[in-house]
Design an enzyme around this catalytic site. Structure first.
Site, short mmCIF file in Angstrom:
data_model
loop_
_atom_site.label_atom_id
_atom_site.label_comp_id
_atom_site.label_asym_id
_atom_site.label_seq_id
_atom_site.Cartn_x
_atom_site.Cartn_y
_atom_site.Cartn_z
N ASP A 27 95.46 111.06 49.18
CA ASP A 27 94.53 110.17 48.48
C ASP A 27 93.63 109.52 49.51
OD1 ASP A 27 93.45 107.98 46.76
OD2 ASP A 27 95.05 108.62 45.39
N ASN A 28 92.34 109.35 49.20
CA ASN A 28 91.47 108.64 50.15
C ASN A 28 91.34 107.16 49.79
OD1 ASN A 28 89.84 108.77 47.93
ND2 ASN A 28 88.04 109.59 49.00
N VAL A 53 89.96 114.92 49.71
CA VAL A 53 90.14 116.36 49.49
C VAL A 53 88.82 117.11 49.24
CG1 VAL A 53 92.55 116.20 48.77
CG2 VAL A 53 90.72 116.13 47.03
N SER A 71 90.09 111.99 41.61
CA SER A 71 88.74 111.75 41.11
C SER A 71 88.64 110.33 40.59
CB SER A 71 88.39 112.68 39.93
OG SER A 71 87.09 112.40 39.46
N ALA A 110 93.91 118.58 36.81
CA ALA A 110 93.73 117.47 35.86
C ALA A 110 92.30 117.53 35.35
CB ALA A 110 93.99 116.13 36.55
N TYR A 141 80.92 113.35 36.36
CA TYR A 141 82.33 113.55 36.03
C TYR A 141 82.50 114.76 35.11
CZ TYR A 141 87.10 112.27 34.59
OH TYR A 141 88.45 112.27 34.36
N LYS A 145 84.14 118.27 36.24
CA LYS A 145 85.40 118.78 35.68
C LYS A 145 85.19 120.13 35.00
CE LYS A 145 88.43 115.44 36.60
NZ LYS A 145 89.60 115.66 37.48
N THR A 171 94.22 107.66 28.41
CA THR A 171 95.60 107.28 28.72
C THR A 171 95.61 105.88 29.31
OG1 THR A 171 96.10 109.60 29.12
CG2 THR A 171 97.66 108.01 30.02
#
Ligand code: UDP
Length: 306
Positions: A27-28, A53, A71, A110, A141, A145, A171
């Site tokens: 993770d950044n 990544v 993301s 994902a 986005y 995706k 979610t």
């Protein structure tokens, strides 16, 4: 696991370590939060690396599965980081597929209900191609995706790789960033502070909200089946944003008033997954009611009120 310090990623790290996997969290920390995986740090089955990544990643040793969750995912976050969002959807996916290919690992992407854009088919089955504005503010986005899905299928077809695509619908749960700008954290924070609850537009737009533990269970099941087509995960408990605001206000015992603000550009008017495929392929259905999930989320937010 890329995005392992994020909201969904960290819950997945917890679950996978509990199931006996060795997990490398990458993770950044742009929208991820180190504290989300703090409890895992002492665990020998867990390692974390701070890395973006969208740049190549090389790991030593065998890898069985690559889960690409990195993301920005809230509309406010991807508006703040538009180019990084587009890069992680495209270049980041390419790098993670390359890693999976080199390690002969399963690759799980994902993806998102945003691939359906502002849907004209309702509820949305996986066979629907969507209605996305390619040049709007959400395009970084949505199109990122969509490209990520295309990359995944191309690697599956060209290299015969084992791939999975999960289209994640809205979610919520503990570890959402309190200020990530999404409806649930905003309404919760505003209710707990008895501040005005900001409903965008007239509040008639709908979403279907899934509790994080249910979603994680569906993702773990998907990892275990041999199925390369996309699968929706979410709930069919669709609510308008005005209903959601009122529900959250009641559950918090708040005296907040609802105020109406302008609707953001390209905000989808309705969203509900068709879950037939998830039921059939994974034997999965969400188990947590909106009330039960919100009560747990409220408890988490109460402890972290600024
Ligand atoms: N929304 C709202 N008030 C807020 C934040 C969001 O009315 O303070 C609305 C937003 O316009 C959208 C819905 O809630 O219609 C869900 O937005 P969210 O940012 O949670 O995620 P999205 O599903 O749009 O990605």
């Amino acid at each position: 696991m890329s995005g392992g310090a994020g909201f969904l990623g960290s819950h997945l790290c917890d679950r996978l370590v509990r199931d006996g996997w060795r997990v490398v969290c990458v993770d950044n920390l742009v929208t991820g939060v180190a504290a989300n995986v703090a409890e895992l740090r002492g665990n020998r089955a867990f390692e974390s690396i701070q890395h973006n990544v969208s740049e190549p990643l090389y790991l030593d040793g065998p890898v069985d599965a690559v889960l690409h969750f990195a993301s920005p995912a809230s509309p406010v976050d991807y508006a703040d980081h538009p180019i990084a969002t587009l890069k992680v959807g495209t270049l980041g996916t390419h790098n993670m597929l390359g890693l999976a290919r080199a390690k002969q690992a399963v690759f799980l992407l994902a993806s998102t209900s945003e691939v359906y854009g502002d849907p004209q088919v309702h509820p949305q089955p996986e066979t629907y191609w969507g209605n996305v504005n390619p040049i709007g503010p959400r395009a970084v986005y949505d199109e990122g995706k969509r490209a990520a899905e295309a990359f995944t299928m191309a690697y599956h077809r060209t290299h015969g790789m084992q791939t999975r695509i999960v289209r994640i619908f809205n979610t919520y749960g503990p570890r959402m960033r309190i200020n990530d700008g999404r409806a649930v954290p905003n309404f919760l924070l505003q209710s707990l502070k008895n501040a005005p609850i900001t409903v965008y537009g007239d509040g008639s737009q709908t979403r279907s909200l899934c509790y994080v533990d249910d979603l994680v269970d569906g993702i773990v099941r998907l990892l275990e089946v041999d199925y390369s087509q996309p699968i929706n995960l979410g709930t069919t408990a669709e609510v308008t944003m005005l209903q959601l605001a009122n529900r959250i206000r009641e559950l918090c015992g708040s005296s907040s008033e609802v105020v109406f603000k302008p609707l953001p550009e390209d905000d989808p008017k309705q969203r509900q997954p068709d879950l037939a495929r998830a039921r059939q392929v994974l034997g999965w259905a969400p188990a947590t009611s909106l009330e039960a999930g919100l009560v747990k989320t409220i408890a988490y937010f109460r402890e972290r009120l600024p």
